[in-house]
Design a protein around this motif. Sequence first.
Motif, PDB file in Angstrom:
ATOM      1  N   VAL A 173      -6.959  -3.667  11.017  1.00  0.00           N
ATOM      2  CA  VAL A 173      -7.417  -3.431   9.644  1.00  0.00           C
ATOM      3  C   VAL A 173      -8.726  -4.187   9.512  1.00  0.00           C
ATOM      4  CG1 VAL A 173      -6.865  -3.655   7.198  1.00  0.00           C
ATOM      5  CG2 VAL A 173      -5.030  -3.243   8.846  1.00  0.00           C
ATOM      6  N   ARG A 174      -9.829  -3.459   9.740  1.00  0.00           N
ATOM      7  CA  ARG A 174     -11.145  -4.095   9.753  1.00  0.00           C
ATOM      8  C   ARG A 174     -12.222  -3.048   9.553  1.00  0.00           C
ATOM      9  NH1 ARG A 174     -12.805  -6.109  15.487  1.00  0.00           N
ATOM     10  NH2 ARG A 174     -14.789  -5.330  14.838  1.00  0.00           N
ATOM     11  N   GLY A 175     -13.405  -3.515   9.177  1.00  0.00           N
ATOM     12  CA  GLY A 175     -14.574  -2.645   9.077  1.00  0.00           C
ATOM     13  C   GLY A 175     -14.341  -1.402   8.241  1.00  0.00           C
ATOM     14  N   GLN A 176     -14.814  -0.276   8.759  1.00  0.00           N
ATOM     15  CA  GLN A 176     -14.736   0.975   8.003  1.00  0.00           C
ATOM     16  C   GLN A 176     -13.310   1.470   7.809  1.00  0.00           C
ATOM     17  OE1 GLN A 176     -17.089   3.096  10.935  1.00  0.00           O
ATOM     18  NE2 GLN A 176     -15.474   4.615  11.076  1.00  0.00           N
ATOM     19  N   TRP A 177     -12.348   0.967   8.586  1.00  0.00           N
ATOM     20  CA  TRP A 177     -10.960   1.421   8.463  1.00  0.00           C
ATOM     21  C   TRP A 177     -10.320   0.886   7.188  1.00  0.00           C
ATOM     22  CZ3 TRP A 177     -12.737   4.704  11.146  1.00  0.00           C
ATOM     23  CH2 TRP A 177     -13.210   4.549  12.432  1.00  0.00           C
ATOM     24  N   ILE A 178     -10.930  -0.127   6.583  1.00  0.00           N
ATOM     25  CA  ILE A 178     -10.402  -0.644   5.323  1.00  0.00           C
ATOM     26  C   ILE A 178     -10.500   0.427   4.241  1.00  0.00           C
ATOM     27  CG2 ILE A 178     -10.765  -2.371   3.506  1.00  0.00           C
ATOM     28  CD1 ILE A 178     -11.633  -4.269   5.847  1.00  0.00           C
ATOM     29  N   ASP A 179     -11.632   1.123   4.177  1.00  0.00           N
ATOM     30  CA  ASP A 179     -11.772   2.207   3.200  1.00  0.00           C
ATOM     31  C   ASP A 179     -10.799   3.345   3.495  1.00  0.00           C
ATOM     32  OD1 ASP A 179     -13.720   0.907   1.704  1.00  0.00           O
ATOM     33  OD2 ASP A 179     -15.374   1.790   2.851  1.00  0.00           O
ATOM     34  N   GLU A 180     -10.561   3.632   4.782  1.00  0.00           N
ATOM     35  CA  GLU A 180      -9.579   4.663   5.148  1.00  0.00           C
ATOM     36  C   GLU A 180      -8.192   4.268   4.650  1.00  0.00           C
ATOM     37  OE1 GLU A 180      -9.485   7.776   6.561  1.00  0.00           O
ATOM     38  OE2 GLU A 180     -11.643   7.618   6.280  1.00  0.00           O
ATOM     39  N   LEU A 181      -7.827   3.007   4.848  1.00  0.00           N
ATOM     40  CA  LEU A 181      -6.518   2.543   4.393  1.00  0.00           C
ATOM     41  C   LEU A 181      -6.431   2.601   2.876  1.00  0.00           C
ATOM     42  CD1 LEU A 181      -3.737   1.376   4.837  1.00  0.00           C
ATOM     43  CD2 LEU A 181      -4.787  -0.903   5.019  1.00  0.00           C
ATOM     44  N   ARG A 182      -7.478   2.190   2.193  1.00  0.00           N
ATOM     45  CA  ARG A 182      -7.499   2.247   0.725  1.00  0.00           C
ATOM     46  C   ARG A 182      -7.268   3.691   0.249  1.00  0.00           C
ATOM     47  NH1 ARG A 182     -11.951  -0.158  -0.070  1.00  0.00           N
ATOM     48  NH2 ARG A 182     -11.097  -2.164  -0.642  1.00  0.00           N
ATOM     49  N   ARG A 183      -7.991   4.645   0.863  1.00  0.00           N
ATOM     50  CA  ARG A 183      -7.837   6.055   0.481  1.00  0.00           C
ATOM     51  C   ARG A 183      -6.424   6.558   0.782  1.00  0.00           C
ATOM     52  NH1 ARG A 183     -13.250   6.388   1.874  1.00  0.00           N
ATOM     53  NH2 ARG A 183     -12.857   6.767   4.079  1.00  0.00           N
ATOM     54  N   ALA A 184      -5.883   6.180   1.941  1.00  0.00           N
ATOM     55  CA  ALA A 184      -4.532   6.612   2.297  1.00  0.00           C
ATOM     56  C   ALA A 184      -3.509   6.086   1.301  1.00  0.00           C
ATOM     57  CB  ALA A 184      -4.183   6.149   3.713  1.00  0.00           C
ATOM     58  N   CYS A 185      -3.685   4.843   0.864  1.00  0.00           N
ATOM     59  CA  CYS A 185      -2.769   4.259  -0.127  1.00  0.00           C
ATOM     60  C   CYS A 185      -2.897   4.958  -1.470  1.00  0.00           C
ATOM     61  CB  CYS A 185      -3.020   2.760  -0.275  1.00  0.00           C
ATOM     62  SG  CYS A 185      -2.530   1.802   1.169  1.00  0.00           S
ATOM     63  N   GLU A 186      -4.127   5.205  -1.900  1.00  0.00           N
ATOM     64  CA  GLU A 186      -4.337   5.897  -3.168  1.00  0.00           C
ATOM     65  C   GLU A 186      -3.759   7.306  -3.120  1.00  0.00           C
ATOM     66  OE1 GLU A 186      -8.546   5.503  -3.858  1.00  0.00           O
ATOM     67  OE2 GLU A 186      -8.347   3.367  -4.327  1.00  0.00           O
ATOM     68  N   ASP A 187      -3.952   8.002  -2.009  1.00  0.00           N
ATOM     69  CA  ASP A 187      -3.382   9.344  -1.854  1.00  0.00           C
ATOM     70  C   ASP A 187      -1.862   9.301  -1.868  1.00  0.00           C
ATOM     71  OD1 ASP A 187      -5.939  10.374  -1.679  1.00  0.00           O
ATOM     72  OD2 ASP A 187      -5.857  10.694   0.500  1.00  0.00           O
ATOM     73  N   ALA A 188      -1.285   8.317  -1.199  1.00  0.00           N
ATOM     74  CA  ALA A 188       0.174   8.205  -1.127  1.00  0.00           C
ATOM     75  C   ALA A 188       0.783   7.908  -2.492  1.00  0.00           C
ATOM     76  CB  ALA A 188       0.573   7.122  -0.123  1.00  0.00           C
ATOM     77  N   MET A 189       0.096   7.083  -3.279  1.00  0.00           N
ATOM     78  CA  MET A 189       0.605   6.761  -4.612  1.00  0.00           C
ATOM     79  C   MET A 189       0.364   7.911  -5.576  1.00  0.00           C
ATOM     80  SD  MET A 189      -0.065   2.689  -5.111  1.00  0.00           S
ATOM     81  CE  MET A 189      -1.775   2.653  -4.639  1.00  0.00           C
ATOM     82  N   ALA A 245      -8.192  -9.117   1.915  1.00  0.00           N
ATOM     83  CA  ALA A 245      -8.456  -8.914   0.483  1.00  0.00           C
ATOM     84  C   ALA A 245      -7.842  -7.602  -0.003  1.00  0.00           C
ATOM     85  CB  ALA A 245      -9.959  -8.929   0.212  1.00  0.00           C
ATOM     86  N   LEU A 246      -7.961  -6.533   0.793  1.00  0.00           N
ATOM     87  CA  LEU A 246      -7.362  -5.254   0.406  1.00  0.00           C
ATOM     88  C   LEU A 246      -5.848  -5.372   0.316  1.00  0.00           C
ATOM     89  CD1 LEU A 246      -7.306  -2.231  -0.197  1.00  0.00           C
ATOM     90  CD2 LEU A 246      -7.343  -1.839   2.286  1.00  0.00           C
ATOM     91  N   LEU A 247      -5.217  -5.988   1.309  1.00  0.00           N
ATOM     92  CA  LEU A 247      -3.762  -6.129   1.282  1.00  0.00           C
ATOM     93  C   LEU A 247      -3.317  -6.974   0.087  1.00  0.00           C
ATOM     94  CD1 LEU A 247      -3.052  -6.499   5.086  1.00  0.00           C
ATOM     95  CD2 LEU A 247      -2.650  -4.490   3.652  1.00  0.00           C
ATOM     96  N   HIS A 248      -4.088  -7.989  -0.251  1.00  0.00           N
ATOM     97  CA  HIS A 248      -3.790  -8.807  -1.433  1.00  0.00           C
ATOM     98  C   HIS A 248      -3.874  -7.948  -2.694  1.00  0.00           C
ATOM     99  CE1 HIS A 248      -4.794 -11.656  -4.719  1.00  0.00           C
ATOM    100  NE2 HIS A 248      -3.780 -12.290  -4.176  1.00  0.00           N
TER     101      HIS A 248
END
Length: 113
Positions: free
Chosen positions: A41-57, A82-85
Amino acid sequence: MACGPCDVVGIAVAYIHSDMLRISHDLVEAGTVVLRLEGQVRGQWIDELRRACEDAMGEHADRRRLVLDLAEISFIDANGVALLHDLESRRVVLTNCSAFAKAQLKEVIDVRR
């Protein structure tokens, strides 16, 4: 054809050389979605994870439970922490955290087993 966030089980994979974040999306039961994370979980993959979480919710974040399975995470950078927090403050559950990832998150987040 586009499907809703809980209609299918899917995998999103992001690659840069050996750095990778794989996000597997599973609907466990009505109202609960699990994202299984593998890699970093680093770099540009943070935005991917954020989008995946928003889509899932989705639109029903107040009624949907999102669980992030961190068992296969090998590294989390400061922005990832910070994102996980932020996600945890929005009632996202973090589970199966490895000892290494737990140490990275220790000061910031109460990680559930």
